[in-house]
Design a protein around this motif. Structure first.
Motif, PDB file in Angstrom:
ATOM      1  N   GLY A 202      56.149  72.533  40.667  1.00  0.00           N
ATOM      2  CA  GLY A 202      56.484  71.141  40.960  1.00  0.00           C
ATOM      3  C   GLY A 202      55.414  70.199  40.459  1.00  0.00           C
ATOM      4  O   GLY A 202      55.519  69.682  39.365  1.00  0.00           O
ATOM      5  N   GLU A 203      54.369  70.021  41.244  1.00  0.00           N
ATOM      6  CA  GLU A 203      53.303  69.092  40.864  1.00  0.00           C
ATOM      7  C   GLU A 203      52.184  69.745  40.074  1.00  0.00           C
ATOM      8  O   GLU A 203      51.274  69.063  39.611  1.00  0.00           O
ATOM      9  CB  GLU A 203      52.724  68.433  42.118  1.00  0.00           C
ATOM     10  N   ALA A 204      52.240  71.069  39.913  1.00  0.00           N
ATOM     11  CA  ALA A 204      51.171  71.767  39.209  1.00  0.00           C
ATOM     12  C   ALA A 204      51.732  72.992  38.509  1.00  0.00           C
ATOM     13  O   ALA A 204      52.806  73.490  38.838  1.00  0.00           O
ATOM     14  CB  ALA A 204      50.082  72.184  40.190  1.00  0.00           C
ATOM     15  N   LEU A 205      50.970  73.489  37.542  1.00  0.00           N
ATOM     16  CA  LEU A 205      51.277  74.741  36.862  1.00  0.00           C
ATOM     17  C   LEU A 205      50.303  75.804  37.359  1.00  0.00           C
ATOM     18  O   LEU A 205      49.202  75.482  37.814  1.00  0.00           O
ATOM     19  CB  LEU A 205      51.169  74.572  35.350  1.00  0.00           C
ATOM     20  N   SER A 206      50.681  77.054  37.253  1.00  0.00           N
ATOM     21  CA  SER A 206      49.860  78.141  37.816  1.00  0.00           C
ATOM     22  C   SER A 206      48.879  78.753  36.816  1.00  0.00           C
ATOM     23  O   SER A 206      48.238  79.752  37.126  1.00  0.00           O
ATOM     24  CB  SER A 206      50.766  79.239  38.389  1.00  0.00           C
ATOM     25  N   PHE A 207      48.708  78.163  35.653  1.00  0.00           N
ATOM     26  CA  PHE A 207      47.866  78.767  34.625  1.00  0.00           C
ATOM     27  C   PHE A 207      46.400  78.914  35.041  1.00  0.00           C
ATOM     28  O   PHE A 207      45.788  79.952  34.787  1.00  0.00           O
ATOM     29  CB  PHE A 207      47.971  77.984  33.311  1.00  0.00           C
ATOM     30  N   ASP A 208      45.826  77.904  35.654  1.00  0.00           N
ATOM     31  CA  ASP A 208      44.422  78.012  36.085  1.00  0.00           C
ATOM     32  C   ASP A 208      44.263  79.088  37.156  1.00  0.00           C
ATOM     33  O   ASP A 208      43.280  79.835  37.156  1.00  0.00           O
ATOM     34  CB  ASP A 208      43.887  76.674  36.590  1.00  0.00           C
ATOM     35  N   PHE A 209      45.224  79.181  38.064  1.00  0.00           N
ATOM     36  CA  PHE A 209      45.164  80.227  39.082  1.00  0.00           C
ATOM     37  C   PHE A 209      45.298  81.602  38.437  1.00  0.00           C
ATOM     38  O   PHE A 209      44.636  82.557  38.852  1.00  0.00           O
ATOM     39  CB  PHE A 209      46.236  80.015  40.150  1.00  0.00           C
TER      40      PHE A 209
END
Length: 143
Positions: free
Chosen positions: A81-88
């Protein structure tokens, strides 16, 4: 950091079609902002043998989860939604926790270059798609 010394997920997971692919101690983190999809993923993971599935619906919850529990692998919804999970995903890589992405899109060309080869499970998915995905995440050694 996340596994007992000398132990890792590859020692525990078995991926033979038609058999359970995980043992009773397999713990999975599912990062998914849709509760219905997270619950479907949980059901399918149980079908393929996962014992403990923790669901996080935000990056903050997922980051907290990996601080307090050891995971054999994680499933990450790409778009939260408001963010992507790439950094995680990179955080998981640093912590030696295998992971794969889940997305409604089957193309990874728009992913960051360092994450384009990460296994992708395309929504909607079923037990067979999950098994195929896990085969990619944990390929069997050549015999």
């Amino acid at each position: 950091m996340m596994f007992a010394k000398g132990a890792g997920p590859l020692q525990y997971l078995r991926f033979t079609r038609g058999m359970e692919i995980m043992n009773a101690t397999t713990r999975v983190l599912v990062l998914e902002d849709s509760l219905i999809i997270a619950m479907e993923a949980e059901d399918i993971l149980r079908l393929v043998g996962a014992d403990t599935i923790d669901i996080a619906n935000s990056l903050d919850q997922a980051r907290d989860a990996i601080q307090v529990a050891d995971y054999d692998f994680a499933l990450l919804d790409v778009n939260l939604g408001e963010a992507l999970s790439f950094d995680f995903a990179r955080d998981l890589s640093q912590a030696n926790i295998p992971f794969g992405f889940v997305s409604g899109y089957s193309d990874t060309q728009d992913f960051p270059i360092d994450l384009q080869d990460v296994p992708l499970l395309v929504k909607p998915f079923d037990e067979n798609a999950m098994r195929d995905f896990l085969q990619k995440l944990f390929p069997s050694p050549a015999e």
